[in-house]
Enzyme design. Structure first.
Site, PDB file in Angstrom:
ATOM      1  N   SER A  13      -6.988 -47.018  20.426  1.00 56.66           N
ATOM      2  CA  SER A  13      -7.228 -48.009  19.036  1.00 56.66           C
ATOM      3  C   SER A  13      -8.402 -48.495  19.507  1.00 56.66           C
ATOM      4  O   SER A  13      -9.329 -48.039  20.043  1.00 56.66           O
ATOM      5  CB  SER A  13      -6.161 -48.982  19.165  1.00 56.66           C
ATOM      6  OG  SER A  13      -6.024 -49.586  17.800  1.00 56.66           O
ATOM      7  N   ASN A  14      -8.906 -49.773  18.720  1.00 56.51           N
ATOM      8  CA  ASN A  14      -9.942 -50.272  18.981  1.00 56.51           C
ATOM      9  C   ASN A  14      -9.996 -51.861  18.479  1.00 56.51           C
ATOM     10  O   ASN A  14      -8.741 -52.405  18.564  1.00 56.51           O
ATOM     11  CB  ASN A  14     -11.164 -49.999  17.941  1.00 56.51           C
ATOM     12  CG  ASN A  14     -10.402 -50.265  16.388  1.00 56.51           C
ATOM     13  OD1 ASN A  14     -10.318 -51.465  16.067  1.00 56.51           O
ATOM     14  ND2 ASN A  14     -10.173 -49.299  15.450  1.00 56.51           N
ATOM     15  N   ARG A  15     -10.879 -52.670  18.814  1.00 56.22           N
ATOM     16  CA  ARG A  15     -10.747 -54.165  18.970  1.00 56.22           C
ATOM     17  C   ARG A  15     -10.446 -54.962  17.635  1.00 56.22           C
ATOM     18  O   ARG A  15     -10.682 -56.129  18.023  1.00 56.22           O
ATOM     19  CB  ARG A  15     -12.156 -54.517  19.848  1.00 56.22           C
ATOM     20  CG  ARG A  15     -12.131 -54.332  21.246  1.00 56.22           C
ATOM     21  CD  ARG A  15     -13.285 -54.698  21.886  1.00 56.22           C
ATOM     22  NE  ARG A  15     -13.550 -56.197  21.590  1.00 56.22           N
ATOM     23  CZ  ARG A  15     -14.781 -56.644  21.484  1.00 56.22           C
ATOM     24  NH1 ARG A  15     -15.820 -56.085  21.650  1.00 56.22           N
ATOM     25  NH2 ARG A  15     -14.786 -58.128  21.266  1.00 56.22           N
TER      26      ARG A  15
END
Ligand code: CTP
Length: 278
Positions: A76-78
């Site tokens: 995923s990402n932030r």
């Protein structure tokens, strides 16, 4: 203690209450609203001055996507979803109908929005296309994972300390590009998260994606962008305009984006007089 007067009729509330939505709706409905906090008159609600979105249906995407590796792990990402949710809230306050397609986030669904929770980019694409017909404005604030694991494991991958683990990734569909390609009369807004050569890359992204407005976010700067409460963006449009906004709360950035959408759309549409003279 808070007191709210609507057209001269005053009501008191003991508990401090979050009345922003109520005030916005009353102000938008043309009521005279006065607010007192502990006996002091709070300056007139700024919402009364905001451009209206009555009759508009805003489709917003928000948050990250999660691409599974196996049943317990993902890539995923932030992204926190704060920017996309702020856009949805700002649009609701201005009287729009809002559909919010959101990747995994801890933020609560904004009251009043049709909320469509998704996990992966493919699920987000499906949800966006399903709700596209009804939309007049599309704002894609989500940080979509560009790749997904080609063959996620159906069972938990066991650790083997003697071997390296290699995952193969395959590209995800570009939802924004697809939406822009079939936008019809809709106004389409994209975001660009950049860390280097930010303006050049954003200008290229504006053209490549075929959007009307691109919100450039320099995510290399601390305190703004990913997971922050503030943001500092540049609004680039396909007519060559570029507006640098100062650092602001995300809810105010959202308001500025909506103002710009209405401004650009009004300027790009032939006026009724032009149409009549054709
Ligand atoms: N976006 C999308 N589908 C994708 C990737 C991105 O709809 N598969 C949208 C995002 O919601 C955003 C815009 O495209 O509105 C730009 O996203 P960004 O992550 O900045 O750029 P990418 O297209 O992913 O390109 P790159 O990662 O190379 O910068």
């Amino acid at each position: 203690m808070i007191a709210i007067s609507v057209n001269g009729e005053r009501r008191e509330f003991d508990a401090p209450l979050n009345c922003a939505d109520l005030i916005a709706r009353l102000a938008l409905a043309g009521k005279r609203v006065a607010i007192e906090r502990n006996g002091e008159i709070v300056p007139r609600s700024r919402f009364a001055d905001e451009a209206l979105l009555d009759g508009e249906h805003v489709l917003v995407t928000s948050g990250p996507t999660r691409e599974p590796i196996d049943p317990v792990r993902y890539v995923s990402n932030r992204s926190s979803g704060k920017m996309g949710h702020a856009v949805a809230i700002a649009a609701l306050r201005r009287g729009a109908r809002v559909t919010l397609v959101a990747g995994p986030t801890v933020l609560p669904p904004p009251p009043g929005a049709v909320y469509v929770p998704v996990q992966t980019a493919e699920e987000m694409r499906e949800a966006v296309l399903q709700h596209l017909d009804a939309a007049t404005i599309v704002i894609k604030a989500a940080a979509v994972a560009d790749y997904r694991v080609k063959r996620p494991s159906a069972t938990k991958i066991k650790s083997n300390k003697d071997e390296e683990l290699t995952l193969t990734f395959t590209p995800n569909p570009d939802i924004l590009k697809e939406v822009a390609a079939r936008k019809g009369t809709r106004f389409v807004v994209g975001f660009a998260a950049e860390t280097d050569e930010v303006r050049t890359r954003a200008a290229a992204k504006l053209r490549a994606k075929g959007v009307d407005l691109l919100v450039l976010n320099d995510v290399s700067q601390r305190g703004i962008g990913f997971d922050a409460d503030d943001n500092q963006v540049v609004l680039l449009d396909r007519w060559g305009g570029s507006i640098d906004l100062p650092t602001m709360k995300k809810i105010d950035v959202a308001g500025a984006i909506l103002d710009r959408v209405l401004e650009l759309r009004a300027a790009s549409r032939p006026s009724s007089r032009d149409r009549a003279s054709r």
